[in-house]
Design a protein around this motif. Sequence first.
Motif, mmCIF file in Angstrom:
data_model
loop_
_atom_site.group_PDB
_atom_site.id
_atom_site.type_symbol
_atom_site.label_atom_id
_atom_site.label_comp_id
_atom_site.label_asym_id
_atom_site.label_seq_id
_atom_site.Cartn_x
_atom_site.Cartn_y
_atom_site.Cartn_z
ATOM 1 N N ASP A 133 0.834 -1.202 0.000
ATOM 2 C CA ASP A 133 0.000 0.000 0.000
ATOM 3 C C ASP A 133 0.868 1.250 0.000
ATOM 4 O O ASP A 133 0.569 2.229 -0.677
ATOM 5 N N TRP A 134 1.947 1.210 0.763
ATOM 6 C CA TRP A 134 2.856 2.359 0.840
ATOM 7 C C TRP A 134 3.540 2.598 -0.507
ATOM 8 O O TRP A 134 3.667 3.726 -0.959
ATOM 9 N N LEU A 135 3.960 1.531 -1.164
ATOM 10 C CA LEU A 135 4.644 1.661 -2.448
ATOM 11 C C LEU A 135 3.702 2.053 -3.585
ATOM 12 O O LEU A 135 4.144 2.591 -4.592
ATOM 13 N N ASN A 136 2.432 1.783 -3.455
ATOM 14 C CA ASN A 136 1.473 2.114 -4.496
ATOM 15 C C ASN A 136 1.007 3.567 -4.456
ATOM 16 O O ASN A 136 0.273 3.993 -5.342
ATOM 17 N N GLN A 137 1.412 4.320 -3.460
ATOM 18 C CA GLN A 137 1.041 5.730 -3.404
ATOM 19 C C GLN A 137 1.778 6.480 -4.518
ATOM 20 O O GLN A 137 2.931 6.201 -4.829
ATOM 21 N N ILE A 151 8.856 9.735 -6.152
ATOM 22 C CA ILE A 151 10.145 9.905 -5.459
ATOM 23 C C ILE A 151 11.128 8.818 -5.887
ATOM 24 O O ILE A 151 12.304 9.105 -6.156
ATOM 25 N N ILE A 152 10.670 7.589 -5.969
ATOM 26 C CA ILE A 152 11.553 6.501 -6.401
ATOM 27 C C ILE A 152 12.004 6.720 -7.838
ATOM 28 O O ILE A 152 13.181 6.541 -8.168
ATOM 29 N N THR A 153 11.089 7.147 -8.703
ATOM 30 C CA THR A 153 11.439 7.442 -10.088
ATOM 31 C C THR A 153 12.471 8.566 -10.165
ATOM 32 O O THR A 153 13.424 8.487 -10.938
ATOM 33 N N ALA A 154 12.293 9.591 -9.352
ATOM 34 C CA ALA A 154 13.229 10.719 -9.344
ATOM 35 C C ALA A 154 14.618 10.284 -8.882
ATOM 36 O O ALA A 154 15.626 10.662 -9.481
ATOM 37 N N ILE A 155 14.678 9.487 -7.838
ATOM 38 C CA ILE A 155 15.976 9.036 -7.317
ATOM 39 C C ILE A 155 16.705 8.175 -8.350
ATOM 40 O O ILE A 155 17.902 8.369 -8.599
ATOM 41 N N VAL A 156 15.989 7.254 -8.963
ATOM 42 C CA VAL A 156 16.612 6.394 -9.971
ATOM 43 C C VAL A 156 17.067 7.229 -11.166
ATOM 44 O O VAL A 156 18.172 7.030 -11.702
ATOM 45 N N SER A 157 16.257 8.189 -11.579
ATOM 46 C CA SER A 157 16.617 9.043 -12.716
ATOM 47 C C SER A 157 17.865 9.863 -12.420
ATOM 48 O O SER A 157 18.752 9.982 -13.263
ATOM 49 N N ILE A 158 17.934 10.447 -11.235
ATOM 50 C CA ILE A 158 19.114 11.239 -10.853
ATOM 51 C C ILE A 158 20.354 10.353 -10.808
ATOM 52 O O ILE A 158 21.432 10.759 -11.263
ATOM 53 N N LEU A 159 20.223 9.154 -10.285
ATOM 54 C CA LEU A 159 21.375 8.245 -10.253
ATOM 55 C C LEU A 159 21.851 7.894 -11.660
ATOM 56 O O LEU A 159 23.062 7.844 -11.909
ATOM 57 N N VAL A 160 20.928 7.671 -12.576
ATOM 58 C CA VAL A 160 21.310 7.373 -13.960
ATOM 59 C C VAL A 160 22.032 8.567 -14.577
ATOM 60 O O VAL A 160 23.064 8.412 -15.243
ATOM 61 N N ILE A 161 21.523 9.773 -14.345
ATOM 62 C CA ILE A 161 22.161 10.977 -14.885
ATOM 63 C C ILE A 161 23.570 11.136 -14.325
ATOM 64 O O ILE A 161 24.509 11.448 -15.062
#
Length: 105
Positions: free
Chosen positions: A7-11, A17-27
């Motif tokens: 339920d927490w992950l589906n918010q 936030i997870i998408t942003a963190i992964v994107s910044i790490l890739v950059i």
Amino acid sequence: MYEYLMDWLNQAIIYKIITAIVSILVIVVVSRFIKTSITRYVESIDIRYSLRKFITFASYILAVLLLTIIFSDRLGNLTVALGVAGAGVAFALQEVIASLPVGLQ
């Protein structure tokens, strides 16, 4: 416990936030890889410095643009954010702009 975690992950905000963190790490990883490649293949110190600065600023612009797209729900907010980002880039690139030859200014 598993249901609570799911339920927490589906918010929506957690997903963003997870998408942003992964994107910044890739950059960051791609930027460092390109900087390392430039150090290996470009012999001129001045050109290497300029390219590394350009890659740094380009990665900042890409990160800000990506974060704006991820967290923007309306197009109006995107234009305001891009205007602020443009002003920030102009301020950050003032050293590069000032180093241009007189004929190009």
